[in-house]
Write a protein that holds these residues in place. Structure first.
Motif, PDB file in Angstrom:
ATOM      1  N   GLN A 110       0.840  -1.037   0.520  1.00 21.44           N
ATOM      2  CA  GLN A 110      -0.099  -0.465  -0.075  1.00 21.44           C
ATOM      3  C   GLN A 110       0.727   1.443  -0.072  1.00 21.44           C
ATOM      4  O   GLN A 110       0.434   2.428  -0.345  1.00 21.44           O
ATOM      5  CB  GLN A 110      -1.349   0.021   1.387  1.00 21.44           C
ATOM      6  N   ARG A 111       2.330   1.276   0.528  1.00 18.62           N
ATOM      7  CA  ARG A 111       3.107   2.636   0.276  1.00 18.62           C
ATOM      8  C   ARG A 111       3.437   2.917  -0.802  1.00 18.62           C
ATOM      9  O   ARG A 111       3.701   4.451  -0.892  1.00 18.62           O
ATOM     10  CB  ARG A 111       4.452   2.083   1.734  1.00 18.62           C
ATOM     11  N   ASN A 166       0.220   4.331  -2.123  1.00 19.76           N
ATOM     12  CA  ASN A 166      -0.549   5.277  -2.132  1.00 19.76           C
ATOM     13  C   ASN A 166       0.482   6.602  -2.818  1.00 19.76           C
ATOM     14  O   ASN A 166       0.387   7.497  -3.189  1.00 19.76           O
ATOM     15  CB  ASN A 166       0.156   5.447  -0.584  1.00 19.76           C
ATOM     16  N   GLU A 171      -0.687   7.026  -6.229  1.00 23.50           N
ATOM     17  CA  GLU A 171      -2.044   7.891  -5.929  1.00 23.50           C
ATOM     18  C   GLU A 171      -1.821   8.890  -5.678  1.00 23.50           C
ATOM     19  O   GLU A 171      -2.083  10.017  -6.450  1.00 23.50           O
ATOM     20  CB  GLU A 171      -2.673   7.235  -5.184  1.00 23.50           C
ATOM     21  N   LYS A 172      -0.218   9.862  -5.357  1.00 28.58           N
ATOM     22  CA  LYS A 172      -0.601  10.966  -4.683  1.00 28.58           C
ATOM     23  C   LYS A 172      -0.015  12.040  -5.794  1.00 28.58           C
ATOM     24  O   LYS A 172      -0.031  12.912  -6.202  1.00 28.58           O
ATOM     25  CB  LYS A 172       0.202  10.966  -3.430  1.00 28.58           C
ATOM     26  N   SER A 186       8.329   6.967   0.784  1.00 31.53           N
ATOM     27  CA  SER A 186       6.933   6.388   0.963  1.00 31.53           C
ATOM     28  C   SER A 186       6.443   5.721   2.001  1.00 31.53           C
ATOM     29  O   SER A 186       5.073   5.540   2.468  1.00 31.53           O
ATOM     30  CB  SER A 186       6.716   4.861  -0.087  1.00 31.53           C
ATOM     31  N   ARG A 198       4.714   8.497   3.341  1.00 34.60           N
ATOM     32  CA  ARG A 198       3.805   9.269   3.170  1.00 34.60           C
ATOM     33  C   ARG A 198       2.522   8.029   3.587  1.00 34.60           C
ATOM     34  O   ARG A 198       1.480   8.694   3.851  1.00 34.60           O
ATOM     35  CB  ARG A 198       4.033   9.207   1.927  1.00 34.60           C
ATOM     36  N   LEU A 199       2.599   6.784   3.913  1.00 34.63           N
ATOM     37  CA  LEU A 199       2.002   6.048   4.196  1.00 34.63           C
ATOM     38  C   LEU A 199       1.619   6.604   5.793  1.00 34.63           C
ATOM     39  O   LEU A 199       0.155   6.421   5.982  1.00 34.63           O
ATOM     40  CB  LEU A 199       2.052   4.356   3.877  1.00 34.63           C
ATOM     41  N   LYS A 231      -0.657   9.413   5.943  1.00 36.10           N
ATOM     42  CA  LYS A 231      -2.233   8.813   5.326  1.00 36.10           C
ATOM     43  C   LYS A 231      -3.166   7.982   6.340  1.00 36.10           C
ATOM     44  O   LYS A 231      -4.250   8.443   6.679  1.00 36.10           O
ATOM     45  CB  LYS A 231      -1.945   8.012   4.118  1.00 36.10           C
TER      46      LYS A 231
END
Length: 170
Positions: free
Chosen positions: A35-36, A39, A42-43, A157, A160-161, A164
């Motif tokens: 997911q990291r 994410n 997508e950003k 990353s 950022r995860l 989120k």
């Protein structure tokens, strides 16, 4: 697409961490792994879309010569003294205590800053985050960040995860 962005939108790629072509291609290839990475990807697409919309709007404004006419500001009078109305003026007013809001922005910005990417700063700012949350995923990503402190893609990353996850917990 990355080649086109390198030619036409170099400031966009240089303006944000991990948006250089090498990092984005690495993240694109790994976006299904965790997911990291998804994410960050997508950003990246969201930021690119916003940048393109702004560029189109800017060009539209320039070539159609739209001018905005502002209304003159009206002066609003506010009273200098406020009348206190109540039954008993001898009692002090009750205080409504508000629970402080957890804010992780400062610590996250310090963690992502490349000039502070060393173990002592990382330990300090990661403890600030750990002390305010008990999320297992956040702890795992902080551990991963420490292990990959000099690998930009892995480190940022994970950061950022964490950002989120913490935003969703608020």
């Amino acid at each position: 697409m990355i080649k086109l962005l390198e030619q036409k939108f170099q400031p966009f790629l240089n303006g944000t961490y991990l948006y250089d072509s090498k990092s984005i291609l690495k993240i694109f290839n790994m976006r299904q792994d965790h997911q990291r990475y998804n994410n960050v990807y997508e950003k990246f697409l969201e930021d690119l879309n916003l940048h393109l919309v702004d560029a189109i709007k800017y060009c539209d404004d320039i070539f159609t010569r739209r001018f905005i006419v502002y209304e003159p500001l009206s002066i609003i009078e506010t009273p200098f003294f406020i009348d206190v109305v109540g039954d008993n003026l001898d009692e002090p007013p009750s205080l409504n205590l508000i629970k402080p809001v957890k804010n992780f922005n400062y610590a996250l910005q310090k963690l992502i800053d490349p000039h502070r990417r060393n173990y002592s700063d990382f330990d300090f700012f990661s403890r600030l985050i750990s002390s305010q949350t008990n999320d297992v995923d956040v702890e795992a990503e902080l551990k991963r960040m420490r292990e990959n402190i000099f690998d930009d893609v892995e480190y940022i990353s994970s950061c950022r995860l964490i950002e989120k996850i913490l935003k969703n917990d608020e």
